[in-house]
Design a protein around this motif. Structure first.
Motif, mmCIF file in Angstrom:
data_model
loop_
_atom_site.group_PDB
_atom_site.id
_atom_site.type_symbol
_atom_site.label_atom_id
_atom_site.label_comp_id
_atom_site.label_asym_id
_atom_site.label_seq_id
_atom_site.Cartn_x
_atom_site.Cartn_y
_atom_site.Cartn_z
ATOM 1 N N ILE A 178 12.521 -12.040 7.031
ATOM 2 C CA ILE A 178 11.360 -11.266 6.575
ATOM 3 C C ILE A 178 11.434 -9.842 7.121
ATOM 4 O O ILE A 178 11.148 -8.875 6.401
ATOM 5 C CB ILE A 178 10.054 -11.962 6.994
ATOM 6 N N SER A 179 11.852 -9.697 8.366
ATOM 7 C CA SER A 179 11.984 -8.356 8.954
ATOM 8 C C SER A 179 13.065 -7.545 8.248
ATOM 9 O O SER A 179 12.907 -6.335 8.041
ATOM 10 C CB SER A 179 12.325 -8.461 10.442
ATOM 11 N N SER A 180 14.154 -8.186 7.867
ATOM 12 C CA SER A 180 15.225 -7.489 7.148
ATOM 13 C C SER A 180 14.747 -6.991 5.793
ATOM 14 O O SER A 180 15.008 -5.842 5.412
ATOM 15 C CB SER A 180 16.427 -8.409 6.959
ATOM 16 N N PHE A 181 14.062 -7.850 5.056
ATOM 17 C CA PHE A 181 13.540 -7.433 3.754
ATOM 18 C C PHE A 181 12.494 -6.332 3.900
ATOM 19 O O PHE A 181 12.430 -5.414 3.084
ATOM 20 C CB PHE A 181 12.960 -8.623 2.985
ATOM 21 N N LEU A 182 11.688 -6.418 4.940
ATOM 22 C CA LEU A 182 10.691 -5.381 5.186
ATOM 23 C C LEU A 182 11.369 -4.047 5.517
ATOM 24 O O LEU A 182 10.945 -2.994 5.034
ATOM 25 C CB LEU A 182 9.748 -5.786 6.320
ATOM 26 N N ALA A 183 12.420 -4.092 6.317
ATOM 27 C CA ALA A 183 13.137 -2.865 6.671
ATOM 28 C C ALA A 183 13.775 -2.222 5.439
ATOM 29 O O ALA A 183 13.785 -0.994 5.306
ATOM 30 C CB ALA A 183 14.196 -3.156 7.727
ATOM 31 N N LEU A 184 14.290 -3.039 4.530
ATOM 32 C CA LEU A 184 14.906 -2.504 3.315
ATOM 33 C C LEU A 184 13.893 -1.823 2.394
ATOM 34 O O LEU A 184 14.198 -0.819 1.762
ATOM 35 C CB LEU A 184 15.633 -3.618 2.551
ATOM 36 N N GLY A 185 12.691 -2.360 2.310
ATOM 37 C CA GLY A 185 11.696 -1.805 1.402
ATOM 38 C C GLY A 185 10.552 -1.109 2.101
ATOM 39 O O GLY A 185 9.449 -1.036 1.551
ATOM 40 N N TRP A 186 10.784 -0.597 3.305
ATOM 41 C CA TRP A 186 9.710 -0.044 4.131
ATOM 42 C C TRP A 186 8.936 1.052 3.409
ATOM 43 O O TRP A 186 7.715 1.013 3.326
ATOM 44 C CB TRP A 186 10.297 0.482 5.433
ATOM 45 N N LYS A 187 9.611 2.054 2.860
ATOM 46 C CA LYS A 187 8.910 3.184 2.239
ATOM 47 C C LYS A 187 8.270 2.787 0.909
ATOM 48 O O LYS A 187 7.214 3.299 0.554
ATOM 49 C CB LYS A 187 9.868 4.353 2.039
#
Length: 146
Positions: A65-74
Motif C-alpha cells: 500500500i505504501s508503494s502504491f501511495l508513493a507512486l501516485g502521491w501527487k
C-alpha cells in the motif's frame, strides 16, 4: 490555489499530530510495561518480541500500500495524506502486536481504529468539498455560456 494550501495545512497538521500522539503513547506504554513488576493477572501484559505469519502478512500489506501511495502521491492529492494516516495506523497496530503480549496489544488495535476513522473522515470531507467545488464551477460555466 488558496484552497490547495489550506488542504495541505490541514493534511500535514493532522498527520503530524497523529504521528506524535502515536509515538508518545507507544513510549509511555512500553515504559510502563518495563518498569512495572507485577505478578498474577496484572502480569499478563508485558513487553516481549514475537513474530508470526500474521505479522508478515501485515508487513507485506503495509509495504504494498505504501508503494502504491508513493507512486501516485501527487495524483491523489488531497487524499494522499489521509491514506498515509491509515497506513500509519497499520504500522501502530503492527508495532503493538509485535512488541507486546497480552491485553495491552489492544492499544495498537484501538490506535489503528482511531487513525482509520480520521482518515475516512478526511477522505469523505474532501470528497464532499471536491463535489461542491465542481458543482460551483459547472454552474458558473453554464451561466457564462447561456
Amino acid at each position: 490555489m488558496k484552497n490547495k494550501n489550506i488542504l495541505k495545512t490541514i493534511n500535514w497538521a493532522t498527520f503530524t499530530t497523529i504521528v506524535l500522539v502515536g509515538i508518545v503513547t507507544a513510549a509511555i506504554t512500553l515504559y510502563d510495561l518495563n518498569t512495572d513488576t507485577t505478578y498474577g493477572e496484572e502480569g499478563q501484559s508485558r513487553a516481549e518480541f514475537r513474530w508470526f505469519f500474521l505479522h508478515t502478512i501485515i508487513s507485506v500489506a503495509i509495504l504494498l500500500i505504501s508503494s502504491f501511495l508513493a507512486l501516485g502521491w501527487k495524483r491523489l492529492f488531497p487524499f494522499n495524506v489521509p491514506i498515509a494516516i491509515i497506513i500509519v495506523g497499520f504500522c501502530y497496530a503492527l508495532f503493538f502486536l509485535t512488541f507486546t503480549i497480552g491485553w495491552v496489544g489492544l492499544i495498537g488495535i484501538f490506535g489503528f481504529f482511531i487513525a482509520f476513522l480520521i482518515g475516512v473522515i478526511l477522505i469523505v470531507s474532501y470528497s464532499i468539498f471536491n463535489f461542491l467545488e465542481n458543482r460551483k464551477t459547472k454552474k458558473i460555466y453554464l451561466v457564462r455560456t447561456v
